[in-house]
Design a protein around this motif. Structure first.
Motif, PDB file in Angstrom:
ATOM      1  N   ARG A  34       0.515  -1.253   0.035  1.00 13.94           N
ATOM      2  CA  ARG A  34       0.005   0.093   0.015  1.00 13.94           C
ATOM      3  C   ARG A  34       0.844   0.939  -0.027  1.00 13.94           C
ATOM      4  NH1 ARG A  34      -2.675  -3.314   3.731  1.00 13.94           N
ATOM      5  NH2 ARG A  34      -1.952  -1.736   5.617  1.00 13.94           N
TER       6      ARG A  34
ATOM      7  N   SER B 292      -5.271   7.045   7.642  1.00 14.28           N
ATOM      8  CA  SER B 292      -6.196   5.893   7.041  1.00 14.28           C
ATOM      9  C   SER B 292      -5.188   4.493   7.260  1.00 14.28           C
ATOM     10  CB  SER B 292      -6.304   6.220   5.414  1.00 14.28           C
ATOM     11  OG  SER B 292      -5.254   6.125   4.833  1.00 14.28           O
ATOM     12  N   GLU B 293      -4.014   4.664   7.252  1.00 13.81           N
ATOM     13  CA  GLU B 293      -3.280   3.392   7.300  1.00 13.81           C
ATOM     14  C   GLU B 293      -3.304   2.977   8.818  1.00 13.81           C
ATOM     15  OE1 GLU B 293      -1.462   1.214   5.398  1.00 13.81           O
ATOM     16  OE2 GLU B 293      -2.853   2.439   3.807  1.00 13.81           O
TER      17      GLU B 293
ATOM     18  N   HIS C 208      -6.539   1.251   9.198  1.00 12.94           N
ATOM     19  CA  HIS C 208      -6.490  -0.228   8.356  1.00 12.94           C
ATOM     20  C   HIS C 208      -5.519  -0.984   9.454  1.00 12.94           C
ATOM     21  CE1 HIS C 208      -5.525  -3.129   5.248  1.00 12.94           C
ATOM     22  NE2 HIS C 208      -6.434  -2.407   4.631  1.00 12.94           N
TER      23      HIS C 208
ATOM     24  N   GLN D 208      -7.581  -2.705  12.271  1.00  9.69           N
ATOM     25  CA  GLN D 208      -8.534  -3.753  11.513  1.00  9.69           C
ATOM     26  C   GLN D 208      -7.690  -4.951  11.699  1.00  9.69           C
ATOM     27  OE1 GLN D 208     -10.117  -2.356   8.117  1.00  9.69           O
ATOM     28  NE2 GLN D 208     -11.640  -0.877   9.344  1.00  9.69           N
ATOM     29  N   ASP D 209      -6.457  -4.875  11.136  1.00  9.92           N
ATOM     30  CA  ASP D 209      -5.475  -6.100  10.979  1.00  9.92           C
ATOM     31  C   ASP D 209      -5.184  -6.715  12.216  1.00  9.92           C
ATOM     32  OD1 ASP D 209      -6.020  -5.995   8.112  1.00  9.92           O
ATOM     33  OD2 ASP D 209      -4.085  -5.138   7.751  1.00  9.92           O
TER      34      ASP D 209
END
Length: 593
Positions: free
Chosen positions: A365, A418-419, A422, A425-426
């Motif tokens: 990403r 945003s990362e 993300h 969540q991971d």
């Protein structure tokens, strides 16, 4: 009755589960410090020192009619300035750099005074103008003075009714300990003001903090520094915040107060939503203050009573069962814990592979981001450089380099947010197996109780955010942006004289590439570290919970053996004492307040 079990060995004894139900039904009138002190007295009779300490602290808070309203949020949101504005004087230190490193509690007092409480339980009185020596990073770097909390007493009408305002350390700053301090203080607060901003409106770290605080009955949201952004930007920040809170936490927020604490302190004409915020706090104190104190007392009463009942039940079993049965039970508990720890070790190897895959995915990403934003960054830099004055070479370089810094920061920081979401969540996904495994072993423990009614530790929820705070800060390479080298200075003078500004501009374009490359890689390293450290802390938490399964049983066995050494009379005396504790606790729960 389902779930109701009566011990064969002690006629009329009530099981922990049923007893807890009766406590819940009778705890509606528990807002009395005397009740909590009586729990402390009962706990001392069972040797439960931790319950004694917690009950006395809860009783003191209730007796004083205090409730804590904490200002929470990311560093540099202006929390200290907001608290100063709320109390009407600049009593807390504030500065450009992160300041508050210690929870500071402002409470009502007829005279201004300060009190520093240390981790060794000692305390000293200080003048209010010396607060920075104890609560700031400059005066107390990394809390070398081992301060626990600082109390500030001021004659503020807003605090007269028992409300205490708490200034907490900002989270996600370069001082990782500040974030940990704020998280550890959360269980002591009764209401919260989440102080938001516009850049970013709400961060991943604030979401993690709010996830732990959202069960509080009273939450207020403030968009501070509203004077620094346009109406359009404020509307965008508010909409974004509401959307994130609903999607991530299921939390619907109707009111977010737009204020500027600095404007209030400077007595500016514009007050924005300040009167509405003050009115909300006054209503909280007038209408809900007593209720908040009552609810806090009720939670403490039920929680401590449950724990005390579990201790009583364990100690009773240690007295009435044969020694061989008790030893066998502890061996089984130890075996369950050992199995769990071996399984956690094996699972750790699998999760390491998950972490590596997460890192690789992030790297992909990152490359996508660089491909998408590098060309845009150069376009923006060309537009920024074009109007710069070209007369003086060193100034032209400095301005071009600062433009590169601003563009790289503008593009990188939103991507960082945003990362971060993300990655969170991971992180939840890969740690779910940890929680599932731990809860599986807790269930095994529940299944082997053989009629015991000992309170089972609550199942571990797969929630929360990163336990490890972010250590990321944008690296702007100030030495490259403002080179101090005499050779560079002379070369820029020559380049300007020869109209070689294009060479300096090319250096600025190389600089923006360096900033993007370096900072995006540092984001990855920071997230890798946070995942690894958070997982490590999670493993410790789970292992501590599992090992705690045997501690109460072992302590009860020791007390039981001491009683057994006295013969039948010793055992009978021990059972009578436990029955008396249980009976008094039952009566205490059903007293009228």
């Amino acid at each position: 009755m389902a779930g109701e079990r009566v011990h064969q060995s002690t006629a009329g004894a009530i099981t922990t589960d049923l007893k807890a139900e009766r406590l819940l039904s009778g705890a509606g009138s528990t807002s009395n410090p005397e009740r909590l002190l009586r729990i402390a007295g009962l706990a001392s009779r069972t040797g439960s020192d931790q319950i004694v300490s917690e009950a006395r602290a809860a009783a003191l808070k209730l007796e004083q009619g205090r409730f804590y309203v904490a200002c929470l949020g990311q560093f540099k949101r202006g929390k200290s300035t907001l608290v100063n504005a709320l109390v009407g004087e600049e009593i807390l230190p504030n500065a450009v750099t992160p300041v508050t490193s210690i929870p500071t509690i402002l409470r009502f007092g007829e005279k201004r005074a300060g009190r520093v409480r240390f981790k060794n339980e000692n305390a000293i009185e200080i003048a209010c103008d010396r607060l920075a020596d104890y609560v700031s990073e400059a005066g107390n770097p990394e809390n070398v003075k081992q301060v626990s909390v600082v109390d500030v007493y001021i004659p503020c009408p807003l605090l007269r009714g028992g409300m205490c305002l708490v200034d907490t350390p900002g989270i996600a700053s370069v001082f990782a300990e500040n974030t940990a301090t704020t998280h550890s203080f959360l269980p002591q607060i009764d209401a919260a003001i989440l102080v938001l901003g516009a850049d970013p409106p709400i961060s991943a770290d604030e979401l993690a903090l709010l996830r732990k605080a959202k069960e509080l009955p009273h939450l207020l949201f403030v968009l501070n520094k509203s004077d620094r952004i346009s109406a359009e930007e404020r509307a965008s920040a508010l909409n974004f915040t509401r959307q994130v809170l609903i999607e991530r936490l299921g939390l619907r927020v109707d009111s977010i107060f737009e204020v500027s604490a600095l404007e209030i302190i400077q007595h500016c004409q514009s007050q924005r939503d300040w009167p509405l915020l003050i009115e909300s706090l006054r209503q909280l104190e007038e209408r809900s203050g007593t209720q908040i104190v009552h609810e806090a007392a009720q939670r403490s009463f039920i929680r401590l009573s449950r724990r005390l009942l579990a201790v009583v039940e364990e100690q009773r079993n240690a007295l009435v069962r044969p020694l061989e049965v008790r030893l066998d039970r502890i061996r089984k508990l130890q075996e369950v814990v050992a199995q769990a720890e071996r399984a956690l070790d094996d699972l750790g190897l699998l999760l390491t592979g998950d972490q590596q895959r997460l890192s690789r995915s992030f790297g992909e990403r990152r490359e996508e981001f660089l491909r998408a934003k590098r060309a845009l960054a150069h376009e923006m830099l060309n537009a920024a450089i074009k109007p710069l004055p070209r007369g003086y070479g060193p100034r032209y370089r400095r301005n071009a380099m600062h433009a590169a810094q601003g563009i790289a920061r503008e593009l990188t920081l939103p991507w960082l947010e945003s990362e971060g979401a993300h990655a969170l969540q991971d992180y939840h996904r890969i740690t779910k197996r940890f929680f599932d495994l731990a809860n599986e072993f807790l269930s095994k423990y529940a299944g082997m109780k053989d009629g015991d009614s000992i309170a089972l530790p609550e199942q571990l929820p797969n929630g929360g955010g990163f336990d490890a705070p972010s250590g990321f800060h944008f690296l702007d390479y100030i030495a490259l942006a403002e080179p101090a080298s005499p050779l560079r200075y002379a070369a820029d003078l020559v380049l300007a004289a020869a109209r070689g500004h294009a060479v300096i501009a090319a250096d600025a374009h190389s600089f923006v590439d360096l900033l993007l490359e370096t900072n995006t890689e540092r984001v990855r390293n920071d997230l890798d570290r946070r995942v690894a450290e958070s997982r490590k802390q999670l493993e410790k938490q789970i292992r501590r919970t599992l090992r705690g399964l045997t501690s109460t049983a072992e302590q009860a066995l020791e007390r039981g053996q001491s009683a057994a050494a006295m013969g039948v009379a010793g055992v009978t005396l021990g059972l009578d004492k436990l029955a008396a504790v249980e009976s008094e606790l039952d009566a205490l729960a059903n007293e009228e307040g």
